[in-house]
Every structure is written in C-alpha cells, then in structure tokens.
Design an enzyme around this catalytic site. Structure first.
Site, PDB file in Angstrom:
ATOM      1  N   GLY A 239      -6.523   3.812  -4.879  1.00 18.01           N
ATOM      2  CA  GLY A 239      -6.422   2.358  -4.813  1.00 18.01           C
ATOM      3  C   GLY A 239      -5.867   1.687  -6.054  1.00 18.01           C
ATOM      4  N   GLY A 287      -2.736   7.538  -4.826  1.00 15.91           N
ATOM      5  CA  GLY A 287      -1.488   7.777  -4.093  1.00 15.91           C
ATOM      6  C   GLY A 287      -0.425   6.908  -4.742  1.00 15.91           C
ATOM      7  N   TYR A 328       2.295  -6.239   5.383  1.00 20.35           N
ATOM      8  CA  TYR A 328       1.275  -6.901   4.559  1.00 20.35           C
ATOM      9  C   TYR A 328       1.851  -8.013   3.690  1.00 20.35           C
ATOM     10  CZ  TYR A 328       0.195  -1.765   4.240  1.00 20.35           C
ATOM     11  OH  TYR A 328       0.040  -0.427   4.425  1.00 20.35           O
ATOM     12  N   CYS A 354      15.598  -5.683  15.426  1.00 19.31           N
ATOM     13  CA  CYS A 354      15.412  -6.799  16.358  1.00 19.31           C
ATOM     14  C   CYS A 354      13.977  -7.298  16.353  1.00 19.31           C
ATOM     15  CB  CYS A 354      15.835  -6.360  17.748  1.00 19.31           C
ATOM     16  SG  CYS A 354      17.558  -5.895  17.772  1.00 19.31           S
TER      17      CYS A 354
HETATM   18  C1  LIG Z   1      -9.206   8.088   1.616  1.00 18.78           C
HETATM   19  C2  LIG Z   1      -8.069   7.577   0.827  1.00 18.78           C
HETATM   20  N1  LIG Z   1      -7.898   8.048  -0.421  1.00 18.78           N
HETATM   21  C3  LIG Z   1      -6.870   7.631  -1.195  1.00 18.78           C
HETATM   22  C4  LIG Z   1      -5.951   6.710  -0.720  1.00 18.78           C
HETATM   23  C5  LIG Z   1      -4.813   6.330  -1.625  1.00 18.78           C
HETATM   24  O1  LIG Z   1      -4.782   4.984  -1.922  1.00 18.78           O
HETATM   25  P1  LIG Z   1      -3.730   4.471  -3.002  1.00 18.78           P
HETATM   26  O2  LIG Z   1      -2.401   4.901  -2.561  1.00 18.78           O
HETATM   27  O3  LIG Z   1      -3.876   2.992  -2.975  1.00 18.78           O
HETATM   28  O4  LIG Z   1      -4.120   5.052  -4.309  1.00 18.78           O
HETATM   29  C6  LIG Z   1      -6.107   6.179   0.565  1.00 18.78           C
HETATM   30  C7  LIG Z   1      -5.163   5.172   1.076  1.00 18.78           C
HETATM   31  O5  LIG Z   1      -5.265   4.631   2.122  1.00 18.78           O
HETATM   32  C8  LIG Z   1      -7.197   6.632   1.365  1.00 18.78           C
HETATM   33  O6  LIG Z   1      -7.368   6.190   2.608  1.00 18.78           O
END
Ligand SMILES: Cc1ncc(COP(=O)(O)O)c(C=O)c1O
Length: 422
Positions: A239, A287, A328, A354
């Site tokens: 996150g 991520g 979003y 479209c």
């Molecule tokens: C379980 C879980 N871990 C990690 C992530 C990675 O989140 P981020 O890309 O915001 O770090 C997500 C994203 O949806 C997730 O669902």
C-alpha cells in the site's frame, strides 16, 4: 521518477531517448527502467537492517516475467492472489517458502496447489474459507500453513476502491473472529497457524494508518503466541503510496527528491519496534512502491478537436492500456517526448475507446501538440499493463526494459492473430 530526465529538449529514460523507442518500436509502448526497479527493491530491503524479513512483491502490480526474474534474483518473495500468480512466481524462480497466498476468493484447486507446493502461508479470509482449507489439507493428508488476514477497521482516507481494511470491505476477518480461529486452529491437525496478515489498502500517503496497524497486529500476534501457536511471521501488507503529481520534477531536479510518499527507512523501523518482542519475522508486500515510478507509457497524438469549449487531444492509447484514470480518477503526469518552443494548451487527453470514461486527463495544461507528436504518461509501472485488456479488439502493447543505453523487448506487442482465438 529519478530514471527520467530531459537532456536539453529530449526526454530520456536512463540513457535512452524515449523518442527513439517510439520511432523504432511504435506506440503504444511501455518502457521500464531496470536500475530504478533495483534501487526501489534495495531501498525497502535495506530498511530492515538485520531484522529477519521477506519483501514479498505483490505480483498484481506488474507481472512481466523479466521484472519478476529481476526481483527474484534480488531475493524478493511474492504475494500472490491466484493460481496464475502462484505459477508466475514459481516460474520466475521465487522459492515456495517465500510465497504468501492472499485473495478473498481462492478456488479449491488453487488452495490444493498451494498446499502441495508448500507455500509460506495461505491467508484465511473468512471462517468458511478456513474450513475449506482444513478439509482440503485433510484430504491430502498434509498440514496447511495458514495465516489469518485481519481486517483492522483502519481507514486510509483514499479512494474507496483501493481501501481494503475497513469493516464492510470484503477483505479479511474481524479481531473477534481471528481470536476464535486462533483457538480453533490449535485443535486442528491439518492447519498450522504460521502468520498474521493485513493489507489495509493501496496508495497510502500517511504514516498514521501504518502505525495503528503495527500495534494492532502485534497484539493479535501475542494472543496467538500465548495460545501456543508456532507463529513465524507478521505480514503488514503493501500500500505504500507515491506522489504521482511530482513524477517529473523528481527526475529533473535530481536533488535526491523522492516520489515515494512513505519512506521505507521511516516506516519499517516503526513496524520492527512494534513487533520485535514477539520474535517473529516481518513480511511486507509492496507492489506499487517497487515498480510504479519505473514505467512510462508512450502514446502518439492522433487527432485534435474541439467540442463546445473543450479542447480534446485524442491519443492512440486509452483505458485498454492504462485504466487507472477511468477506474479511480487516478492522476498521471503527461509530458512531451520533445519540448518545443510552443504555447501551452488546456485539453482533455482521451483514448480511442468507445467509452466516455476513456480518458487520461481532464482539463490538463500541456505543451501544444499536433498530430504525430508523442507524449509520455508517467508513473505507470504499477497497475498499468497488468490491468490492460483487449477491449475493442485492441492488441496489448509492447513492453521494453531500459538499462543504461541498452533496450530489451520484454514482451512483444500482441498481433491481431493473437486475439482471434477460434
Ligand atoms: C493482499 C495485498 N497485498 C499487497 C498489495 C499491494 O498493494 P500496493 O501495490 O499498493 O503496494 C495488494 C494490492 O491490492 C494486496 O491486495
């Protein structure tokens, strides 16, 4: 994006002019910076000092095989949410003991595969799912390593579609259910409680939700340890957000400015402080923060028009290549590959799909463009290509990896024949 800079008027990624890539490979194209990916991973990994940990990269952000292999070589683990992502993680060389399996709706065959492969932990997202995991393990006569995904009811104050840790969101279990499962699993011969997990959302830009989370998780972990479980890890999820608005200035200024909104060197020590008395390992699942600021989408201007008072710039990519603005209302900077002595204009930058929701920017001030000019959409290394689709029968774009002066095709552009799958 430290990997970007203008040399006089030309936009470069590392040592490659992006206009050369557009000329050679055509558009739309995704380009990623090799050195930025490595630097991002290192920054998270080093923030742990010598505390035992695994950085489990969330594959959903970008699962290009070349990028996964790079991260696997660095020692990353994986956060996967499907049998497909589990397969990708293994193919890229990530060992099963570094893979955590999340996901609110795992299929039986995926749970079975995860148990047989021997992943680090399978997240339990509901009481019913726990029963299913236990039944499958008993049928296989194996012990499933499980981790409780807690929903701590923490609001990240972000877009509701990417908030996942409030009561009412579909993810995880409440503290009460977690405590009852901690008791129940103690009597279960087929499940071993190895972890406590939470992921409260994405694009988090404040420290406060994380500091709350750290203490919350530590208290549940202590309960599990007191009950006699052999807990191995606490997983604080991902996150970690980015400053999408400052992507270019970070690259241009090259003053050590930062586009990560949450500094790993500040947040990881807070996690460690909260959990160190438990003696368990710390896992995180970034991520976006590992790959977002490593990628650009290059797109060519097809047409300009005016409807009412609105200038519209129609480009050759859209929600099929990058859906975040449509999904979003996400902001991405849009900059020219070549700066000219031109006036600016205020325009909607839209795709060819479209759907009226197909846009990259509304009422955005950009350099005046004409047909054939190329633009770079910034900070698209995460949730860009991985959310791409073939809607309107559009082949997916090519992906390139830039390393210094070198350029490697890491995924070919799809052909129309790839789409016509009879
Ligand atoms: C379980 C879980 N871990 C990690 C992530 C990675 O989140 P981020 O890309 O915001 O770090 C997500 C994203 O949806 C997730 O669902």
């Amino acid at each position: 994006m430290q990997c970007l800079h203008y040399d006089k008027t030309t936009l470069y990624m590392e040592n490659v002019a992006l206009s050369e890539l557009a000329n050679e490979f055509g558009t739309p194209l995704y380009a990623y910076s090799y050195n930025q990916i490595l630097a991002n991973y290192k920054r998270f990994d080093e923030a742990f000092g010598d505390y035992p940990h695994t950085v489990c990269y969330a594959l959903k952000a970008n699962s290009n095989p070349a990028i996964l292999r790079m991260l696997a070589k660095c020692g990353a683990g994986a956060d996967v949410v499907s049998g497909g992502e589990l397969f990708f993680a293994l193919e890229s060389g990530i060992k099963p003991e570094k893979i955590v399996f999340a996901g609110v709706g795992k299929r039986d065959i995926d749970i079975e595969a995860a148990i047989k492969i021997g992943v680090r932990g399978i997240n339990v997202e509901s009481e019913m799912e726990y029963e299913v995991i236990s039944d499958i393990a008993s049928r296989l006569n194996r012990v499933a390593p499980v981790s409780l995904r807690i929903n701590p009811d923490i609001d990240i104050h972000g877009h509701p579609y990417i908030a996942t840790g409030r009561h009412g969101d579909k993810f995880g279990i409440t503290r009460d259910i977690a405590l009852s499962l901690i008791e129940k699993i103690k009597q279960d011969n087929y499940c071993d409680l190895v972890g406590i997990h939470a992921h409260i959302g994405s694009q988090i830009k404040e420290m406060k939700p994380y500091t709350e989370l750290a203490n919350y998780m530590a208290s549940i972990a202590r309960k599990a340890l007191d009950t006699g479980h052999r807990l191995e890890y606490i997983d604080m999820g991902g996150g970690y957000g980015l400053d999408y608005e400052r992507a270019l200035s970070v690259g241009i200024n090259a003053r050590g400015d930062d586009d990560l909104a949450i500094d790993p060197a500040k947040i990881i020590p807070i996690f460690i402080e909260a959990i160190k008395d438990t003696g368990v390992q710390l896992i995180i699942e970034p991520g976006r923060a590992l790959v977002a600021n490593t990628g650009v989408l290059i797109t060519e201007v097809l047409y300009l028009k005016k409807t009412g008072n609105t200038n519209i710039v129609i480009v050759d990519s859209g929600m099929t290549e990058l859906i975040r603005p449509s999904l979003y209302s996400a902001y991405h900077e849009i900059v020219p590959l070549e700066i000219r002595d031109a006036e600016t204009m205020v325009a909607d930058v839209v795709g060819p799909i479209c759907e009226s929701g197909d846009f990259f920017a509304r009422e955005r001030k950009i350099q005046h463009v004409g047909r054939g000019d190329c633009l770079a959409v910034l900070t698209v290394g995460a949730y860009g290509y991985s959310l791409a689709s073939n809607y309107n029968a559009r082949p997916k774009s090519i992906e390139l990896l830039v390393r210094g002066k070198r350029v490697k095709v890491i995924r070919e552009r799809q052909s129309l024949e790839d789409l016509w799958d009879e």
